[in-house]
Scaffold this motif. Structure first.
Motif, PDB file in Angstrom:
ATOM      1  N   ASP A  43      50.770  50.593  30.488  1.00 31.08           N
ATOM      2  CA  ASP A  43      50.961  50.619  31.934  1.00 31.08           C
ATOM      3  C   ASP A  43      52.050  49.609  32.283  1.00 31.08           C
ATOM      4  OD1 ASP A  43      50.818  50.807  34.655  1.00 31.08           O
ATOM      5  OD2 ASP A  43      48.720  50.215  34.835  1.00 31.08           O
ATOM      6  N   TRP A  56      51.159  46.055  30.427  1.00 32.70           N
ATOM      7  CA  TRP A  56      49.761  45.961  30.002  1.00 32.70           C
ATOM      8  C   TRP A  56      49.516  47.125  29.050  1.00 32.70           C
ATOM      9  CZ3 TRP A  56      45.842  42.588  30.196  1.00 32.70           C
ATOM     10  CH2 TRP A  56      44.553  43.036  29.891  1.00 32.70           C
ATOM     11  N   GLU A  62      37.886  52.126  24.356  1.00 29.64           N
ATOM     12  CA  GLU A  62      37.869  51.777  25.772  1.00 29.64           C
ATOM     13  C   GLU A  62      36.487  51.246  26.102  1.00 29.64           C
ATOM     14  OE1 GLU A  62      39.862  54.307  28.634  1.00 29.64           O
ATOM     15  OE2 GLU A  62      40.504  55.626  27.020  1.00 29.64           O
ATOM     16  N   GLU A 146      45.682  42.170  39.696  1.00 22.48           N
ATOM     17  CA  GLU A 146      45.712  43.585  39.335  1.00 22.48           C
ATOM     18  C   GLU A 146      44.612  43.890  38.316  1.00 22.48           C
ATOM     19  OE1 GLU A 146      46.817  47.432  39.678  1.00 22.48           O
ATOM     20  OE2 GLU A 146      47.744  45.795  40.817  1.00 22.48           O
ATOM     21  N   LEU A 147      44.455  43.015  37.333  1.00 20.92           N
ATOM     22  CA  LEU A 147      43.394  43.201  36.336  1.00 20.92           C
ATOM     23  C   LEU A 147      42.020  43.100  36.993  1.00 20.92           C
ATOM     24  CD1 LEU A 147      44.763  41.117  33.315  1.00 20.92           C
ATOM     25  CD2 LEU A 147      45.068  43.561  33.795  1.00 20.92           C
ATOM     26  N   ALA A 149      41.246  43.791  40.065  1.00 23.18           N
ATOM     27  CA  ALA A 149      41.004  44.990  40.875  1.00 23.18           C
ATOM     28  C   ALA A 149      40.582  46.175  40.023  1.00 23.18           C
ATOM     29  CB  ALA A 149      42.272  45.330  41.665  1.00 23.18           C
ATOM     30  N   ARG A 150      41.044  46.208  38.778  1.00 21.14           N
ATOM     31  CA  ARG A 150      40.711  47.307  37.876  1.00 21.14           C
ATOM     32  C   ARG A 150      39.461  47.019  37.041  1.00 21.14           C
ATOM     33  NH1 ARG A 150      46.554  49.404  35.484  1.00 21.14           N
ATOM     34  NH2 ARG A 150      47.733  49.232  37.435  1.00 21.14           N
ATOM     35  N   LEU A 152      39.187  44.802  34.660  1.00 19.66           N
ATOM     36  CA  LEU A 152      39.575  44.542  33.268  1.00 19.66           C
ATOM     37  C   LEU A 152      39.439  43.057  32.975  1.00 19.66           C
ATOM     38  CD1 LEU A 152      42.764  46.781  33.129  1.00 19.66           C
ATOM     39  CD2 LEU A 152      40.611  47.219  31.946  1.00 19.66           C
TER      40      LEU A 152
END
Length: 380
Positions: A43, A56, A62, A146-147, A149-150, A152
């Protein structure tokens, strides 16, 4: 085989002059391509300017947790440095690899990307390659939310800055500021009719130096840092246009490296009170539009040594050491620690070679890095 491939990739990366002032997109595209060939999910996260990006990527299952390998893609400038060869053309000599970024920190990035194609991880292995670390960890500061929010959050992270392959568990924070002074120009023959911005800049610096002494007394008794207290450094003072003109503008560039965040708050509150209660009233008595404004260049959290740190323990086992150390320089590590990861700094090369002409990384250091990464990534 892995070593030769790593050296070849490093040569390509050095040929990409990703100085912080310029784009890193060519390098990001190459790294994404390499990782995709290794089976990674990638990404590319564009910066607001559109000319830079974070990368990333993930290999393995996963699933939650796993390992993060992180490095910055930008390098410092080479202007006014006396290089004996082209800094953006890697040169191999005397068991060393020379070039801007070999040590800080494209050597680690090349090793991690090559090893991605060699291992079959049992848990997720993530890669974060960021922009603009050298000018305030700007890319990592954009990546962390960003991580979050996801959802991760790797369990542990290794930041591959040059440590001579020593395990580093702590460093101070780094806060950089530029304070701008606006006064009133006039003829130097009558200083009282103006507001001399340069003089007020000097008063500001004197107050910072007083605070520096206060910080020495605030050093935690258990501090392992050297020096053990929060430091303040005056990097640049400028202002005025001529000998006989009252300076209307001035600037002070300064930084502090806090041992604990309370020290950072103490400095900011103290200097702000000095400005509001003493300096500005004096300036505005003569010129109501006089002003003092502090611009935050970057505020980077330190990496705090933790009693429990799985990343430290795992790397210590792989490298055959019983201890972890602290360093005076800053990294992106504290940002990932604030997310809740166990974090260490460990990578090939020595900080003494970083930012200098004829920067280099020893080939033995690259071998040691690859030897560490293979079991780390496989068993992550």
């Amino acid at each position: 085989m892995s070593l030769r491939q790593t050296i070849d990739l490093l040569e390509q990366l050095i040929a990409m002059p990703t100085v912080s002032a310029d784009s890193n997109m060519v390098m990001i595209a190459e790294l994404a391509h390499r990782l995709e060939d290794a089976g990674a999910r990638t990404d590319v996260m564009l910066a607001p300017c559109g000319t830079k990006a974070n990368l990333w990527a993930s290999i393995g299952p996963e699933a939650p947790g796993g390992l993060l390998l992180s490095g910055h893609t930008d390098v410092v400038p080479v202007e006014d440095q006396d290089w004996t060869s082209d800094p953006f053309e890697m040169r191999e000599a005397d068991s060393r690899l020379y070039g801007r970024g070999t040590c800080d920190m494209k050597g680690f990035i090349a090793a991690a990307v090559v090893m991605a194609g060699k291992v079959k991880p049992q848990k997720p292995v993530h890669f974060a390659f960021t922009y603009d670390e050298e000018v305030g960890c700007i890319g990592a500061r954009a990546l962390v939310p960003e991580l979050q929010a996801r959802g991760l959050q790797p369990a542990m992270a290794v930041i591959g800055e040059p440590t001579g392959m020593r395990v580093i568990e702590g460093h101070k924070g780094c806060c950089e500021y530029t304070t701008h002074f606006t006064g009133l120009e006039g003829h130097g023959s009558d200083p009282g009719r103006g507001v001399n911005a340069a003089e007020y800049a000097v008063r500001y610096v004197i107050r910072l130096m007083e605070l520096r002494c206060d910080l020495m007394a605030r050093a935690p008794a258990t501090s392992r840092f050297e020096p053990p207290w929060t430091t303040i450094n005056i990097g640049r003072v400028s202002g005025g246009v001529a000998h006989n003109v009252i300076a209307g503008k001035a600037e002070v560039e300064w930084e502090m490296r806090p041992v604990v965040q309370d020290d950072a708050r103490f400095v900011k509150q103290s200097i702000e009170a000095f400005v509001e209660n003493e300096m500005l009233p004096m300036m505005r008595t003569i010129y109501p539009q006089a002003d003092i404004r502090t611009e935050t260049i970057g505020e980077i959290a330190g990496l705090q040594p933790m009693e429990v740190n799985t990343a430290r323990d795992v790397l210590a086992g792989l490298l055959g050491t019983n201890s972890a150390e602290l360093v005076p320089f800053g990294t992106e590590a504290g940002l990932f620690q604030e997310m809740g990861m166990d974090v260490v700094v460990c990578g090939p090369g020595h900080i003494a070679q970083a930012h200098k002409p004829d920067e280099f990384v020893e080939i033995d250091q690259m071998k040691a890095c690859l030897a560490m990464l293979e079991p780390l990534m496989t068993g992550a």
